[in-house]
Motif scaffolding. Structure first.
Motif, mmCIF file in Angstrom:
data_model
loop_
_atom_site.group_PDB
_atom_site.id
_atom_site.type_symbol
_atom_site.label_atom_id
_atom_site.label_comp_id
_atom_site.label_asym_id
_atom_site.label_seq_id
_atom_site.Cartn_x
_atom_site.Cartn_y
_atom_site.Cartn_z
ATOM 1 N N ALA A 58 0.834 -1.203 0.000
ATOM 2 C CA ALA A 58 0.000 0.000 0.000
ATOM 3 C C ALA A 58 0.871 1.256 0.000
ATOM 4 O O ALA A 58 0.580 2.222 -0.710
ATOM 5 C CB ALA A 58 -0.932 0.000 1.209
ATOM 6 N N ALA A 59 1.940 1.233 0.773
ATOM 7 C CA ALA A 59 2.846 2.382 0.808
ATOM 8 C C ALA A 59 3.498 2.596 -0.552
ATOM 9 O O ALA A 59 3.593 3.732 -1.040
ATOM 10 C CB ALA A 59 3.907 2.186 1.888
ATOM 11 N N ALA A 60 3.930 1.520 -1.193
ATOM 12 C CA ALA A 60 4.558 1.644 -2.511
ATOM 13 C C ALA A 60 3.566 2.173 -3.542
ATOM 14 O O ALA A 60 3.915 3.036 -4.361
ATOM 15 C CB ALA A 60 5.110 0.287 -2.953
ATOM 16 N N ILE A 61 2.344 1.695 -3.501
ATOM 17 C CA ILE A 61 1.314 2.181 -4.432
ATOM 18 C C ILE A 61 1.029 3.659 -4.170
ATOM 19 O O ILE A 61 0.954 4.462 -5.106
ATOM 20 C CB ILE A 61 0.022 1.345 -4.301
ATOM 21 C CG1 ILE A 61 0.264 -0.079 -4.794
ATOM 22 C CG2 ILE A 61 -1.128 1.991 -5.064
ATOM 23 C CD1 ILE A 61 -0.869 -1.042 -4.477
ATOM 24 N N GLY A 62 0.885 4.035 -2.928
ATOM 25 C CA GLY A 62 0.607 5.429 -2.582
ATOM 26 C C GLY A 62 1.729 6.361 -2.987
ATOM 27 O O GLY A 62 1.492 7.430 -3.559
ATOM 28 N N ILE A 63 2.964 5.968 -2.705
ATOM 29 C CA ILE A 63 4.111 6.801 -3.076
ATOM 30 C C ILE A 63 4.226 6.888 -4.589
ATOM 31 O O ILE A 63 4.468 7.968 -5.145
ATOM 32 C CB ILE A 63 5.401 6.253 -2.440
ATOM 33 C CG1 ILE A 63 5.343 6.444 -0.923
ATOM 34 C CG2 ILE A 63 6.634 6.928 -3.027
ATOM 35 C CD1 ILE A 63 6.423 5.714 -0.164
ATOM 36 N N GLY A 64 4.038 5.768 -5.273
ATOM 37 C CA GLY A 64 4.093 5.781 -6.735
ATOM 38 C C GLY A 64 3.031 6.683 -7.340
ATOM 39 O O GLY A 64 3.301 7.456 -8.271
ATOM 40 N N ALA A 65 1.833 6.614 -6.815
ATOM 41 C CA ALA A 65 0.751 7.464 -7.315
ATOM 42 C C ALA A 65 1.052 8.936 -7.064
ATOM 43 O O ALA A 65 0.817 9.792 -7.927
ATOM 44 C CB ALA A 65 -0.570 7.073 -6.658
ATOM 45 N N ALA A 66 1.601 9.252 -5.898
ATOM 46 C CA ALA A 66 1.943 10.643 -5.586
ATOM 47 C C ALA A 66 3.027 11.168 -6.512
ATOM 48 O O ALA A 66 2.964 12.315 -6.978
ATOM 49 C CB ALA A 66 2.375 10.761 -4.130
ATOM 50 N N VAL A 67 4.014 10.342 -6.802
ATOM 51 C CA VAL A 67 5.100 10.757 -7.706
ATOM 52 C C VAL A 67 4.562 10.990 -9.115
ATOM 53 O O VAL A 67 4.896 11.991 -9.759
ATOM 54 C CB VAL A 67 6.235 9.709 -7.703
ATOM 55 C CG1 VAL A 67 7.233 9.970 -8.818
ATOM 56 C CG2 VAL A 67 6.944 9.703 -6.358
ATOM 57 N N VAL A 68 3.716 10.102 -9.586
ATOM 58 C CA VAL A 68 3.142 10.258 -10.931
ATOM 59 C C VAL A 68 2.297 11.530 -11.000
ATOM 60 O O VAL A 68 2.400 12.309 -11.961
ATOM 61 C CB VAL A 68 2.302 9.013 -11.303
ATOM 62 C CG1 VAL A 68 1.465 9.265 -12.535
ATOM 63 C CG2 VAL A 68 3.216 7.819 -11.516
#
Length: 79
Positions: A58-68
């Protein structure tokens, strides 16, 4: 015998004016995620809390979405 009364003056901070409050509200609104982003991150948090997905995922998905989203926003500003 007489009692003496000593008082202390405590300076109070200045109350911000309407313009200062309006600019602060505008800055905070600019920093908050949109309603869709808030729903996305809330759902992601709920999924991790309910062990539907593991929290590192979940953290990786959230961080990835924020970066995109950040990169997309910066791309829009420079174009």
């Amino acid at each position: 015998m007489t009692a003496q009364l000593h008082t202390t003056h405590i300076p109070l901070p200045e109350i911000p004016g309407r313009n200062e409050v309006a600019s602060t509200v505008t800055a905070v609104r600019g920093a908050l995620p949109s309603r869709e982003q808030l729903l996305f991150y809330s759902g992601l948090t709920a999924a991790a809390a309910l062990s539907v997905i593991e929290w590192p995922v979940a953290a990786a998905i959230g961080i990835g979405a924020a970066v995109v989203q950040r990169n997309a926003r910066q791309g829009d500003e420079s174009a």
